[in-house]
Structure formats: C-alpha cells, structure tokens
Design a protein around this motif. Structure first.
Motif, PDB file in Angstrom:
ATOM      1  N   MET A   1      25.504  14.800  37.598  1.00 40.31           N
ATOM      2  CA  MET A   1      26.501  15.766  38.069  1.00 40.31           C
ATOM      3  C   MET A   1      27.650  15.941  37.068  1.00 40.31           C
ATOM      4  SD  MET A   1      25.481  17.182  40.760  1.00 40.31           S
ATOM      5  CE  MET A   1      27.000  18.077  40.957  1.00 40.31           C
ATOM      6  N   ALA A   2      28.043  14.851  36.394  1.00 38.01           N
ATOM      7  CA  ALA A   2      29.172  14.940  35.450  1.00 38.01           C
ATOM      8  C   ALA A   2      28.789  15.785  34.237  1.00 38.01           C
ATOM      9  CB  ALA A   2      29.595  13.538  35.021  1.00 38.01           C
TER      10      ALA A   2
ATOM     11  N   GLU B   1      18.936  14.740  28.132  1.00 37.60           N
ATOM     12  CA  GLU B   1      18.778  13.880  29.308  1.00 37.60           C
ATOM     13  C   GLU B   1      17.622  12.908  29.068  1.00 37.60           C
ATOM     14  OE1 GLU B   1      20.068  13.059  32.431  1.00 37.60           O
ATOM     15  OE2 GLU B   1      18.279  11.796  32.532  1.00 37.60           O
ATOM     16  N   GLY B   2      17.869  11.635  29.354  1.00 30.63           N
ATOM     17  CA  GLY B   2      16.854  10.611  29.121  1.00 30.63           C
ATOM     18  C   GLY B   2      15.650  10.743  30.048  1.00 30.63           C
TER      19      GLY B   2
ATOM     20  N   GLY C   1      20.316  12.730  37.903  1.00 33.12           N
ATOM     21  CA  GLY C   1      20.724  11.327  37.888  1.00 33.12           C
ATOM     22  C   GLY C   1      20.679  10.710  39.275  1.00 33.12           C
ATOM     23  N   ARG C   2      21.823  10.259  39.740  1.00 28.80           N
ATOM     24  CA  ARG C   2      21.880   9.587  41.053  1.00 28.80           C
ATOM     25  C   ARG C   2      21.936  10.567  42.222  1.00 28.80           C
ATOM     26  NH1 ARG C   2      26.935   6.307  40.038  1.00 28.80           N
ATOM     27  NH2 ARG C   2      26.953   7.300  37.989  1.00 28.80           N
TER      28      ARG C   2
ATOM     29  N   HIS D   1      23.790  12.406  50.835  1.00 26.18           N
ATOM     30  CA  HIS D   1      25.079  12.628  50.169  1.00 26.18           C
ATOM     31  C   HIS D   1      25.940  13.494  51.082  1.00 26.18           C
ATOM     32  CE1 HIS D   1      23.246  11.011  46.581  1.00 26.18           C
ATOM     33  NE2 HIS D   1      24.334  11.236  45.863  1.00 26.18           N
ATOM     34  N   LEU D   2      27.077  12.962  51.488  1.00 30.20           N
ATOM     35  CA  LEU D   2      27.976  13.735  52.335  1.00 30.20           C
ATOM     36  C   LEU D   2      29.121  14.290  51.486  1.00 30.20           C
ATOM     37  CD1 LEU D   2      28.449  14.640  55.226  1.00 30.20           C
ATOM     38  CD2 LEU D   2      29.869  12.632  55.569  1.00 30.20           C
TER      39      LEU D   2
ATOM     40  N   LEU E   1      19.409   8.791  24.376  1.00 32.24           N
ATOM     41  CA  LEU E   1      20.293   8.433  23.261  1.00 32.24           C
ATOM     42  C   LEU E   1      20.207   6.931  23.029  1.00 32.24           C
ATOM     43  CD1 LEU E   1      22.447   9.417  21.234  1.00 32.24           C
ATOM     44  CD2 LEU E   1      24.174   8.902  22.956  1.00 32.24           C
TER      45      LEU E   1
ATOM     46  N   LEU F   1      27.408   9.428  30.869  1.00 34.03           N
ATOM     47  CA  LEU F   1      26.449   8.362  31.168  1.00 34.03           C
ATOM     48  C   LEU F   1      27.106   7.302  32.049  1.00 34.03           C
ATOM     49  CD1 LEU F   1      25.255   7.956  27.455  1.00 34.03           C
ATOM     50  CD2 LEU F   1      24.052   9.156  29.299  1.00 34.03           C
TER      51      LEU F   1
ATOM     52  N   GLY G   1      31.748  11.078  33.831  1.00 32.54           N
ATOM     53  CA  GLY G   1      30.992  10.205  34.736  1.00 32.54           C
ATOM     54  C   GLY G   1      31.882   9.839  35.902  1.00 32.54           C
ATOM     55  N   ASP G   2      31.260   9.552  37.043  1.00 33.88           N
ATOM     56  CA  ASP G   2      32.057   9.254  38.239  1.00 33.88           C
ATOM     57  C   ASP G   2      32.977   8.061  38.046  1.00 33.88           C
ATOM     58  OD1 ASP G   2      30.075   7.276  38.206  1.00 33.88           O
ATOM     59  OD2 ASP G   2      29.447   7.578  40.295  1.00 33.88           O
TER      60      ASP G   2
ATOM     61  N   THR H   1      32.208   9.382  43.336  1.00 35.04           N
ATOM     62  CA  THR H   1      31.446  10.263  44.228  1.00 35.04           C
ATOM     63  C   THR H   1      31.031  11.491  43.422  1.00 35.04           C
ATOM     64  OG1 THR H   1      33.550  11.264  44.769  1.00 35.04           O
ATOM     65  CG2 THR H   1      32.682   9.658  46.353  1.00 35.04           C
ATOM     66  N   ILE H   2      30.357  12.415  44.073  1.00 38.35           N
ATOM     67  CA  ILE H   2      30.023  13.672  43.395  1.00 38.35           C
ATOM     68  C   ILE H   2      31.314  14.384  42.982  1.00 38.35           C
ATOM     69  CG2 ILE H   2      29.032  15.954  43.744  1.00 38.35           C
ATOM     70  CD1 ILE H   2      26.861  14.827  45.269  1.00 38.35           C
TER      71      ILE H   2
END
Ligand SMILES: Cc1cc2nc3c(=O)[nH]c(=O)nc-3n(C[C@H](O)[C@H](O)[C@H](O)COP(=O)(O)OP(=O)(O)OC[C@H]3O[C@@H](n4cnc5c(N)ncnc54)[C@H](O)[C@@H]3O)c2cc1C
Length: 431
Positions: A17-18, A37-38, A44-45, A63-64, A230, A262, A394-395, A404-405
């Motif tokens: 998301m980031a 993207e790996g 991702g999550r 996910h809320l 990477l 990441l 990143g979060d 969070t998102i």
C-alpha cells in the motif's frame, strides 16, 4: 509531465500500500516512475486471492477502514475505486461469549463521550464518569502504555480499551503506546459518527485497493516489474548509484530518486543507517465456508467478540472470517487446532450450536505489524532517508498513527511529497 523533470526517474521498491500510494501520487504529478516488487503480485500485507478449497475470493486478513481514514479516501479517489466499497452505519456490535451479553457501540454526531449519554449507544454497565476518565488518554506522556493510562482493569477496559487497542495497534494494551491509540481515536471515534463509518471492500482487498491502482499506474505509463527482489543498494560517495536486483542491476541517473517502501527489517538490512522497529506481532485469520442456513448469518457485517479466542468476525458471501490480533502464541499452533478453537466461537456467535467444523483456511501473518510500544515508536524513520537520493515509506515510518493501511498510504504520500520538494529545491521552483 513536468517539463523540468523529463529525464529523472523515481524508482519505488515494494508494491504494498505504501509503494502504490507513492507511485499513484507521483504519477498524478507527472513524474516518471518505475515500480519493483519482489513477489509475483502487488498488495503485500493487504491482498486477496481465490481459495479453491473454499471456492471464494478471500482476504489475507479482514481489514477494517473507517471514514476518518482520510488519506485512504484520497488514495481511493485518485484511483477511482471509491465505488468498490460498501459504507456501513457507525455501529459496532459486540458479543461477550462468556456471558452471552450483546451490545452495540453507536457513536453519535457529536464528540466522544457525550453521545454515550444517549441510551443504547454505550457499553452496558459502564457509568458516565468512567467515560469522562477516558480523557486521561489525551494527556498521556509518550512513554506510557494504554494499560497504564486506563488503569488496566474494569468493564470499560475489558469492553473498550482492550479490544480497541488490539484492533488498532495489534499490540497488547500492557505494551501498546497510549499516544498512538489517542492518535487513531482522535481521527475517528472522538470526532463522532461521521468519522467512524466502516468501509468494507465488498469484493476483496485486491479488487478495491490494488487492481485499480495498477490500472491507474499502467495507464500513466508506469513500468511495473514483479518478481524483482532488491538485494543490494550500490553507493558511491554517500549517494545511491545503482539498485541490484536478483537477476539484474538498474543503474541510477544523477537526478534519479529511490523510495524504499519495504518492511523495516528488510529496509535496515539494505541500508544500515536505518534502524527501524525490529519486534513484530502476528495476526491470525481463519476463513470458514458457512454451512447453508447458518443461523445469524448476514444479520451484521461484522461483530466484535470478547471472552473467547476470536476477536472480530466478518461475514461476506457465505464465508465467515475471523481475526485474532497480537496472536503470536496462537500462531504457533497447527492450522487444525486453530480452526477448531475459533470455530467454537463462531458457532456460538452465529447460534450454530454444535455444527460440525466446515471447510476452512487458516492464514498466519507472523509479522503483521511492528510491535507498537513506546520504545519502538522512537525507531520510526522519517520519509526523507539518510542518503541524499533515498526516501522511505511503509506503515512503520513516522506517520504519528498506528501501522495500518492509513499509515502506509500516508507514508507513501509523505515520501512522494519529499521527492517533489527536493526536485523543486534543486530547480529553484516553489512547491
Ligand atoms: C492480517 C492483517 C490484518 C490487518 N488488518 C488491518 C486492518 O483491519 N486495518 C488496517 O488499516 N490495517 C490492517 N493491517 C495492516 C496493513 O495491512 C498494513 O499496515 C499495510 O498493508 C502495510 O503496507 P506497506 O506497504 O507498508 O507494507 P507491505 O504490505 O509489507 O509492503 C511491502 C512490499 O514490499 C515487497 N518486498 C519486500 N522485500 C522486497 C525486496 N527486497 N524487493 C522488492 N520488494 C520487496 C513485499 O513483497 C511487499 O509487497 C493488517 C495487516 C495484516 C497482515
């Protein structure tokens, strides 16, 4: 495209998301972006996939999102995905599995806790002065935990502070940072109903957060490389000069900038100056294919559960999905043991009695978020990285809200803004 930035590219590593939020923002501003993207997919999550055994698209975890998550809403507008969400009423139903008591927390239009004065909006058994004492969290010192500020016991603690802390911070309240919980409540519950309406990704997380972003980026000319991990950041004279991926090396032009979006442990392996939080908590999700005619199905989109193993139950398209936060010990059990434990709670909540355990899928995310303790908050990194052409997202980076998102998206926007600001400084252009 901005005429002054024709050649310099922004390389974004990580399509969670980031990374996606940073890429979307920069593409809108006309900057050339390449995304790496790996994994073989983005998200991702925060992702969904077709589970053949269940015959349904399931999310890696429920996910809320709440209407007070303003960065998320802005991201969804940019990628034209607002319509893929269902907005529910600001009603949070709870069931105490031990006592069988049910209640709903229903924020009103005004500020917390005054709406609690109205009947049917608060928690049974909790007196108004206890809610008033909740304002202590507004003056919490940065080193304090939620349990220290709220007293760590009593009905309000069991029925509000503990479930809220687990849901928002994925950290037990005895360890969780009080100022971080205050930050998220300040943007949602403390502002009233308009800011805590749940937004539910009706078809799945990938369908709402990821696919529309990829479509937007592709139409904006963004190159996206999947399965491109990477491995090393090459430097010369304190500046990044190339990105070494598993199968190839991408040299960086003099004006190129890099955003590493990441997780913290991977970022600090690649860039030793970044420490980042190194402790994490798991989230366990179990998805059940509900037997036909399961009593109670569909009466509520989600339900908070106390007194059992399950924390939140979501129901969508015949699938009951349960979330357990800060589930490090639970995650050590086998999938079969976990499903059995959780099904007991689900059957109880849905009035399904002794129904046999149906088909299920257990998903353990062992590093779901970093452990959001006061000590780990000090390790959140700024989005302007420690090298001149490096930015972080990143979060877990410094967003002043829980991981969070909303935090991931905000971090992506902050990193994008820092990239643009530095370009403008170089060219003498005002932002
Ligand atoms: C089960 C679960 C439930 C959750 N529930 C909620 C919720 O209810 N509400 C909410 O707001 N948030 C929730 N979250 C948190 C939310 O999902 C995360 O905060 C957010 O997705 C993090 O996004 P990110 O981009 O920062 O990180 P990530 O999603 O981890 O993205 C990092 C990306 O980088 C890639 N990558 C890693 N290493 C490399 C490398 N070397 N090279 C290239 N790529 C690499 C990864 O594959 C990944 O795609 C939940 C998380 C989980 C796991």
């Amino acid at each position: 495209m901005r005429s002054d930035e024709k050649v310099s590219r922004v390389h974004i590593i990580g399509a969670g998301m980031a990374g996606l939020a940073a890429a979307v923002k920069l593409t809108r501003e006309g900057l050339p972006v390449t995304l790496y993207e790996g994994a073989g997919h983005a998200g991702g999550r925060c992702r969904s996939f077709l589970d053949k055994a269940l015959g349904a698209v399931i999310d890696n975890g429920n996910h809320l999102i709440l209407s007070g998550n303003l960065s998320v809403q802005s991201y969804l507008s940019m990628i034209d995905a607002r319509e893929t969400f269902e907005t529910a009423e600001a009603v949070f139903p709870f069931l105490d599995l031990k006592t069988g008591e049910r209640w709903q927390v229903r924020p009103g239009a005004g500020k917390f806790p005054f709406w609690l004065l109205r009947k049917g909006r608060g928690i049974p058994g909790v007196k108004f002065p206890e809610y008033l004492a909740a304002f202590r969290i507004n003056n919490a010192a940065p080193g304090k935990t939620v349990a220290e500020i709220t007293g760590g016991k009593g009905l309000l603690y069991q029925r509000f502070w503990e479930p809220m802390t687990l849901a928002a911070l994925n950290t037990p309240p005895g360890e969780a940072s009080a100022i971080l919980l205050k930050a998220v409540l300040g943007e949602t519950f403390f502002k009233g109903a308009k800011f805590c309406r749940p937004l539910l990704a009706a078809k799945g997380l990938t369908q709402s957060f990821i696919d529309p972003a990829l479509k937007f980026l592709k139409s904006g000319g963004v190159k996206i490389h999947f399965k491109t991990r990477l491995r090393e950041v090459v430097r010369d004279n304190g500046k990044m000069t190339a990105l070494k991926f598993s199968l190839r090396t991408a040299p960086l032009g003099t004006g190129d900038q890099v955003i590493l979006a990441l997780p913290p442990n991977i970022t600090s392996t690649l860039v030793k100056e970044v420490e980042g939080p190194a402790e994490f908590h798991a989230i366990v999700n179990v998805h059940f294919r509900l037997p036909e005619k399961t009593a109670g199905e569909g009466s509520v989109p989600f339900l908070g559960l106390l007194g059992g193993t399950a924390h939140w139950l979501f129901i969508r398209g015949g699938i009951a999905s349960v979330t357990v936060s800060a589930a490090d010990r639970l995650a050590e059990k086998s999938a079969g043991e976990i499903a059995k434990l959780i099904w007991r709670d689900v059957a109880r909540a849905l009035g399904a009695g002794n129904a046999k355990i149906p088909a299920y899928r257990v998903i353990k995310e062992k590093r779901a978020t970093f452990s959001q303790t006061p000590a780990n908050l000090r390790k959140r990194a700024p989005q302007k990285g420690p090298l001149p052409n490096l930015y972080l997202a990143g979060d877990w980076t410094q967003t002043y809200i829980p991981a969070t998102i909303e935090s991931a998206v905000r971090s992506g926007f902050f990193a994008a803004r820092a990239v643009i600001r530095d370009r403008d400084l170089k060219t003498g252009k005002k932002e």
